[in-house]
Design a protein around this motif. Sequence first.
Motif, PDB file in Angstrom:
ATOM      1  N   MET A  55     -53.163  68.629-123.924  1.00 27.22           N
ATOM      2  CA  MET A  55     -53.459  67.180-124.900  1.00 27.22           C
ATOM      3  C   MET A  55     -54.224  67.500-125.951  1.00 27.22           C
ATOM      4  N   LYS A  59     -53.857  62.909-132.788  1.00 23.42           N
ATOM      5  CA  LYS A  59     -53.524  61.764-132.130  1.00 23.42           C
ATOM      6  C   LYS A  59     -52.319  61.295-132.918  1.00 23.42           C
ATOM      7  N   LEU A  64     -48.819  61.970-129.351  1.00 22.89           N
ATOM      8  CA  LEU A  64     -49.008  60.979-128.356  1.00 22.89           C
ATOM      9  C   LEU A  64     -47.945  60.748-127.197  1.00 22.89           C
ATOM     10  N   TYR A  67     -48.606  63.462-124.965  1.00 24.83           N
ATOM     11  CA  TYR A  67     -49.559  62.998-123.881  1.00 24.83           C
ATOM     12  C   TYR A  67     -49.177  62.195-122.763  1.00 24.83           C
ATOM     13  N   ARG A 164     -58.674  61.084-124.254  1.00 26.56           N
ATOM     14  CA  ARG A 164     -57.414  61.693-124.545  1.00 26.56           C
ATOM     15  C   ARG A 164     -56.379  61.541-123.015  1.00 26.56           C
ATOM     16  N   LEU A 165     -57.183  61.713-122.013  1.00 31.88           N
ATOM     17  CA  LEU A 165     -56.570  61.321-120.694  1.00 31.88           C
ATOM     18  C   LEU A 165     -55.963  59.787-120.707  1.00 31.88           C
ATOM     19  N   GLY A 168     -53.313  58.988-122.888  1.00 33.04           N
ATOM     20  CA  GLY A 168     -51.951  59.460-122.512  1.00 33.04           C
ATOM     21  C   GLY A 168     -51.279  58.498-121.542  1.00 33.04           C
ATOM     22  N   HIS A 171     -50.275  55.277-123.483  1.00 30.64           N
ATOM     23  CA  HIS A 171     -49.159  55.537-124.276  1.00 30.64           C
ATOM     24  C   HIS A 171     -48.062  55.514-123.335  1.00 30.64           C
TER      25      HIS A 171
END
Length: 399
Positions: A55, A59, A64, A67, A164-165, A168, A171
Amino acid sequence: MPSPIPNEILSEIFSNLNFETENYFIPSQKDLFSCLLVNQQWCVNAIKVLWAEPMPVDKDRDMLRIYAKVIRMYLLSIDGQDKQQLIDYGHRFANSNSKNSRRFQKSLQILYGSKDYPTSQSAHVLNDLPTSQKSLLSSYTNTQSSHTLLFDYPSFLRYLDLDRLLLGIVHLINPRAKSRQFGDILIFQAILKMLAKRCKNLLSLVIDNQMEDSLTRFDDMFIMLNPEVLPLIYPIKETFITINFPINKIFLTLSCFCKHLEYIEITTIQQFNLQETDNSGIASLIVSQISLRTLVLRGSFQFLDQILYALPSQSASLKDLTFSCADFSECAPLHSIAACKNLRELRFWECYNLSDEICEPLVNCEFEKLRVIDLEETHSKILMEWKNKRENKEDNKLG
């Protein structure tokens, strides 16, 4: 026929396939995807590099989607108990008929066996990706009743960013959403528990809950303290923590379970009207390390002396020390920094209230290995004179 390139060399080359953004380098996924197509040896080594940081920091819209695909692949790796809990959670809210409930259930379709999620339909999971990217994100084959991964992707993870986890996961559930979603924290916890079992060599942990676009909240960070998640952070050697104010419980936990940190970077924006706190947790984290090499402190730290007094504990190993936007107004003289005789780089960026009395122990100390003194936007006459004196001394040696 020429001999194949050793795996160690290929891995080193692939690890350096980066491109530069405004402030940092990020892995060049486009180049790495191309490497997947050369031959089997290149594919295996490129896969490991891609999944070390699956990832990247960008962004944008395309990233995304990546992700979300990574989260899908991680969901394939969680164990049966956590998988069933997620499925049960989806069924429990099935009758609510809300959009969020339906999206959550749809995002978990991949967890079902062949009865509820026919293998003939599994191709739709990643069918919107370019062919080259499917090598990374759909490298699994269908069996009679389940999906079999070609690689143990979670084991390759080296760089984990909690925000970021979560991004993801959000999203995956709703690609149009910009905020937390229905059931996201359950997926978050299940994935972290899975990673704790499968990822044994995590290198770097990023905790960030103060940026405007951050999804992580104060309570989310305590999921890391779950006994089933803690093994994930044991081996880390780097940590980047950005928070509104020092949270001692987080730092004390890291100090108990992470003893091999070589790089610590902490950014804080004190909220004195919301939280009165000290820096004993940060001090404990420093003291607990076996061989800390780099320490970066950004922002305003109340009771900065607590951190400074911890520095001599790392005097044998500490090579690089940076203060940025720090207020030294209530600090004692800097004997603690003077005790770190092996420093090679020392930076005071936009720091203030560095009086002659505070700096005196520092400027009167001989640092035989010190090569870099950086005083960007720091106005201290005594430090500037010290820097110029050392630079002139080095110039005379070279001359």
